[in-house]
Design an enzyme around this catalytic site. Structure first.
Site, mmCIF file in Angstrom:
data_model
loop_
_atom_site.group_PDB
_atom_site.id
_atom_site.type_symbol
_atom_site.label_atom_id
_atom_site.label_comp_id
_atom_site.label_asym_id
_atom_site.label_seq_id
_atom_site.Cartn_x
_atom_site.Cartn_y
_atom_site.Cartn_z
ATOM 1 N N ARG A 146 -49.102 -5.926 -15.042
ATOM 2 C CA ARG A 146 -49.875 -6.118 -13.792
ATOM 3 C C ARG A 146 -50.517 -4.801 -13.347
ATOM 4 O O ARG A 146 -50.526 -4.469 -12.155
ATOM 5 C CB ARG A 146 -48.998 -6.656 -12.656
ATOM 6 C CG ARG A 146 -48.392 -7.990 -12.894
ATOM 7 C CD ARG A 146 -49.410 -9.116 -13.058
ATOM 8 N NE ARG A 146 -48.724 -10.297 -13.522
ATOM 9 C CZ ARG A 146 -48.503 -10.552 -14.823
ATOM 10 N NH1 ARG A 146 -48.974 -9.747 -15.759
ATOM 11 N NH2 ARG A 146 -47.853 -11.623 -15.185
ATOM 12 N N SER A 155 -47.253 -14.886 -7.305
ATOM 13 C CA SER A 155 -46.045 -14.070 -7.128
ATOM 14 C C SER A 155 -46.320 -12.964 -6.123
ATOM 15 O O SER A 155 -47.321 -12.262 -6.231
ATOM 16 C CB SER A 155 -45.634 -13.439 -8.456
ATOM 17 O OG SER A 155 -45.228 -14.444 -9.343
ATOM 18 N N GLU A 209 -46.927 -7.362 -5.553
ATOM 19 C CA GLU A 209 -47.970 -7.613 -6.559
ATOM 20 C C GLU A 209 -49.267 -7.980 -5.836
ATOM 21 O O GLU A 209 -50.357 -7.652 -6.289
ATOM 22 C CB GLU A 209 -47.532 -8.755 -7.492
ATOM 23 C CG GLU A 209 -48.575 -9.099 -8.541
ATOM 24 C CD GLU A 209 -48.117 -10.159 -9.538
ATOM 25 O OE1 GLU A 209 -46.927 -10.180 -9.910
ATOM 26 O OE2 GLU A 209 -48.963 -10.969 -9.936
#
Ligand SMILES: Cc1cc2nc3c(=O)[nH]c(=O)nc-3n(C[C@H](O)[C@H](O)[C@H](O)COP(=O)(O)OP(=O)(O)OC[C@H]3O[C@@H](n4cnc5c(N)ncnc54)[C@H](O)[C@@H]3O)c2cc1C
Length: 308
Positions: free
Chosen positions: A162, A213, A302
């Protein structure tokens, strides 16, 4: 290209949360993107590049600058290469490449948002990430009033979990990318997509607005030994899923205002009705505090917080 005033950002985020953008524009090609950026620069106000709004939380106060929503959606498939503008919905590319029997994007089936947003955060699922198939990324460097085009090879993009160079280079706008795919069996690829979509439906609370998420999974080396031992069966590819820790902290179903920690997937916060960004922020703080207290692990967001 029309620059609008006081536009509700909740309509442009999958969370359906957020105040107003002071200015808002939809940019449909490179020229419009450049014009919008120069407009903001001349006015000396900040700008924010928005893709599909599926990884952002806009504050209740909104954004006191220009939000530039990318809708540059041209793409072309040449043999095994896909050249696509940043504003193309990722799912369009998943389906179109599958139709041509090209393999490489099938594990990303079901991830909302645009190609640009996916590259920015190196979106991924089921062991694959967009960075795996990136060959080149074309960016606009917007430092100063002279905008400059740059081309980055895959290694220059510094893709990680990520993560990418684009998260650090605030002055770069992703305009286009070339993806290198592989020839495969159309039927197999389409079957895999179906399978992935089914798994996602089982695992994720897709019936409520959310932004995917909320926290990144945790690199196992950063987890205290005892805690690693406790959750050893849950470790996946060197990461301990954040959802496992949140669930173990008994936070599933915890609610503040209209925001709730999903019962189905503990790393999802869902908007169960008129949630405020402030409700979500309070939940985020609560989760971080409890997980830190119980497991001595510092969770990291995130989702991108905008306008806070
Ligand atoms: C139901 C659901 C499931 C999800 N599942 C997954 C998953 O399995 N895996 C996963 O990785 N993610 C997942 N996500 C999160 C999200 O979909 C991805 O991160 C997606 O790639 C974000 O793309 P976007 O276009 O919506 O980006 P946005 O939310 O619009 O923007 C995110 C960030 O990218 C920046 N950005 C966007 N476009 C550009 C550009 N052209 N140039 C420079 N910066 C840019 C923005 O400024 C912002 O900082 C999920 C989200 C939802 C709602």
């Amino acid at each position: 290209m029309e620059i609008k005033k006081n536009v509700n950002l909740k309509n442009y985020s999958t969370f359906k949360i957020g105040g107003k953008a002071k200015y808002f524009v939809i940019a449909k090609n490179e020229d419009e993107i450049k014009k919008a950026i120069l407009w903001a620069k001349k006015k000396k106000i900040p700008f924010f590049i928005l893709g599909g709004g599926s990884n952002v939380l806009f504050s209740d106060e909104g954004f006191r600058g220009l939000v530039i929503k990318l809708r540059n959606t041209r793409y072309e498939i040449r043999n095994t290469k896909l050249i696509a503008e940043a504003g193309v919905p990722l799912q369009k590319l998943v389906l179109e490449t599958a139709k041509k029997g090209l393999s490489g994007l099938e594990n990303l089936a079901g991830i909302p948002g645009t190609l640009g947003g996916a590259i920015w955060g190196n979106a991924g699922a089921f062991g694959r990430e967009i960075g795996d198939v990136v060959e080149e990324v074309k960016v606009l460097d917007v430092r100063g009033l002279k905008l400059e085009i740059k081309k980055l090879k895959k290694d220059d993009c510094k893709f990680g979990y990520r993560d990418s160079i684009f998260k650090k280079r605030k002055n770069w706008v992703i305009l286009e990318a070339t993806l290198k795919l592989k020839k495969g069996e159309k039927k197999e690829i389409e079957e895999r997509i179906k399978e992935i979509l089914k798994l996602r439906k089982e695992k994720q609370p897709l019936e409520f607005p959310c932004a995917g998420s909320v926290f990144k999974n945790v690199l196992i080396e950063t987890v205290p030994r005892k805690i690693q031992e406790k959750f050893k069966e849950k470790i996946k590819n060197g990461f301990l899923p954040a959802g496992v820790l949140i669930e173990a902290a008994e936070l599933k179903g915890y609610q503040i205002g209209g925001a709730k920690i999903s019962e189905k997937h503990a790393n999802f916060i869902v908007n169960i009705g008129n949630a405020k960004a402030n409700d979500v922020m309070q939940l985020i703080e609560k989760i971080k505090k409890e997980v830190k207290k119980k497991f001595r692990v510092q969770l990291e967001e995130e989702i991108k917080l905008v306008g806070f």
